[in-house]
Motif scaffolding. Structure first.
Motif, PDB file in Angstrom:
ATOM      1  N   ILE A  69       2.622   4.352  -5.882  1.00  0.00           N
ATOM      2  CA  ILE A  69       1.460   3.494  -5.675  1.00  0.00           C
ATOM      3  C   ILE A  69       0.154   4.270  -5.851  1.00  0.00           C
ATOM      4  O   ILE A  69       0.125   5.494  -5.807  1.00  0.00           O
ATOM      5  CB  ILE A  69       1.478   2.851  -4.264  1.00  0.00           C
ATOM      6  N   CYS A  87      -0.490  -2.812  -5.822  1.00  0.00           N
ATOM      7  CA  CYS A  87      -0.843  -1.407  -5.616  1.00  0.00           C
ATOM      8  C   CYS A  87       0.055  -0.473  -6.427  1.00  0.00           C
ATOM      9  O   CYS A  87      -0.231   0.722  -6.530  1.00  0.00           O
ATOM     10  CB  CYS A  87      -0.718  -1.040  -4.138  1.00  0.00           C
ATOM     11  N   TYR A  90      -4.806   3.504   0.927  1.00  0.00           N
ATOM     12  CA  TYR A  90      -3.682   2.557   0.851  1.00  0.00           C
ATOM     13  C   TYR A  90      -3.110   2.224   2.228  1.00  0.00           C
ATOM     14  O   TYR A  90      -2.513   1.166   2.437  1.00  0.00           O
ATOM     15  CB  TYR A  90      -2.582   3.109  -0.065  1.00  0.00           C
ATOM     16  N   CYS A 122      -5.921   0.817  -4.142  1.00  0.00           N
ATOM     17  CA  CYS A 122      -5.096   0.166  -3.128  1.00  0.00           C
ATOM     18  C   CYS A 122      -5.792   0.232  -1.779  1.00  0.00           C
ATOM     19  O   CYS A 122      -6.126   1.317  -1.293  1.00  0.00           O
ATOM     20  CB  CYS A 122      -3.725   0.845  -3.056  1.00  0.00           C
ATOM     21  N   GLN A 159      -7.151  -4.937  -7.536  1.00  0.00           N
ATOM     22  CA  GLN A 159      -6.389  -3.691  -7.410  1.00  0.00           C
ATOM     23  C   GLN A 159      -5.732  -3.305  -8.738  1.00  0.00           C
ATOM     24  O   GLN A 159      -5.642  -2.127  -9.072  1.00  0.00           O
ATOM     25  CB  GLN A 159      -5.345  -3.816  -6.297  1.00  0.00           C
TER      26      GLN A 159
END
Length: 232
Positions: free
Chosen positions: A180, A163, A150, A145, A139
């Motif tokens: 993120i 992330c 995610y 992510c 990642q």
């Protein structure tokens, strides 16, 4: 004698070719190791075809070095047997590469599925020994992510710290668009593979043409040696 001079030129051209061929073998070994550590080293790949690909690249590199040795020695010593062995092995490698290219084209659509299943399996076992570090490394490297998104890490409403765009302890608890990476790793890596496939194809074509040149040199030198011409 004109023929003698021509054979001497072919001899040295073949020697130079094999030196460059040896370098290409080293390059393949390096590429195989990089692929192994870049992707397979970060995931538990369960498909034999996928996990074996970088190993095959490394083996081909080693074989090329072995073949280049025969070519160099055969050209330098004007040994008909060694030059013939070199030509036969080079033709076999060329045919294997064609078969590999065809297989790669036929099974290209399966690569995404294999990677997605492997990534999801590793995610499910994230807390197992070694899996957290493997996922985190991937990642961070690809700025992604989760598998498809995610939110694959939910519940709970948090993601691994890897992330985060700016990694910090417990930063994964603050799930925001600015904090993120949003895109899943499967899409990111699939795009990365597509962007690099043109380069790989170009290099493969160049190596194939280079090998054909080596086969021609070997055949010409074999004919000269068998005819009894002096090439020194």
């Amino acid at each position: 004698m004109a023929v003698e001079g021509a054979m001497k030129c072919v001899k040295y051209l073949m020697f130079i070719f094999n030196f460059l061929f040896w370098i290409s073998g080293i390059a393949l070994i390096v590429v195989g190791i990089l692929v192994q550590t870049k992707v397979n080293g970060t995931l538990h790949i369960t498909s034999v075809a996928a996990s074996g690909a970088p190993i095959v690249i490394i083996i081909v590199g080693v074989v090329i070095n072995f073949v280049a040795f025969f070519g160099c020695c055969g050209a330098w010593k004007e040994n008909y047997c060694m030059v013939t062995t070199f030509a036969v092995l080079l033709i076999l490698i060329f045919l294997v590469e064609i078969a590999a290219a065809i297989a790669g084209y036929v099974f290209k659509d399966q690569i995404r599925g294999v990677f997605e299943r492997s990534f999801n399996e590793t995610m499910r076992n994230y807390n197992s020994s070694g899996n957290a570090a493997n996922i985190d490394n991937l990642q961070k490297q690809f700025h992604c992510c989760g598998s498809a998104h995610y939110t694959d890490w939910f519940p709970p409403r948090q993601v691994p710290d890897s992330c985060c765009k700016v990694p910090a302890t417990n930063c994964g608890r603050n799930v925001t668009a600015t904090n993120i990476y949003q895109e899943g790793c499967v899409n990111v890596i699939n795009t990365w593979l597509k962007n690099n496939i043109v380069i790989v194809a170009g290099v493969a074509l160049g190596i194939a043409l280079f090998q054909l040149l080596g086969i021609i040199f070997a055949c010409v030198l074999m004919k000269g040696i068998r005819s009894g011409y002096e090439v020194m």
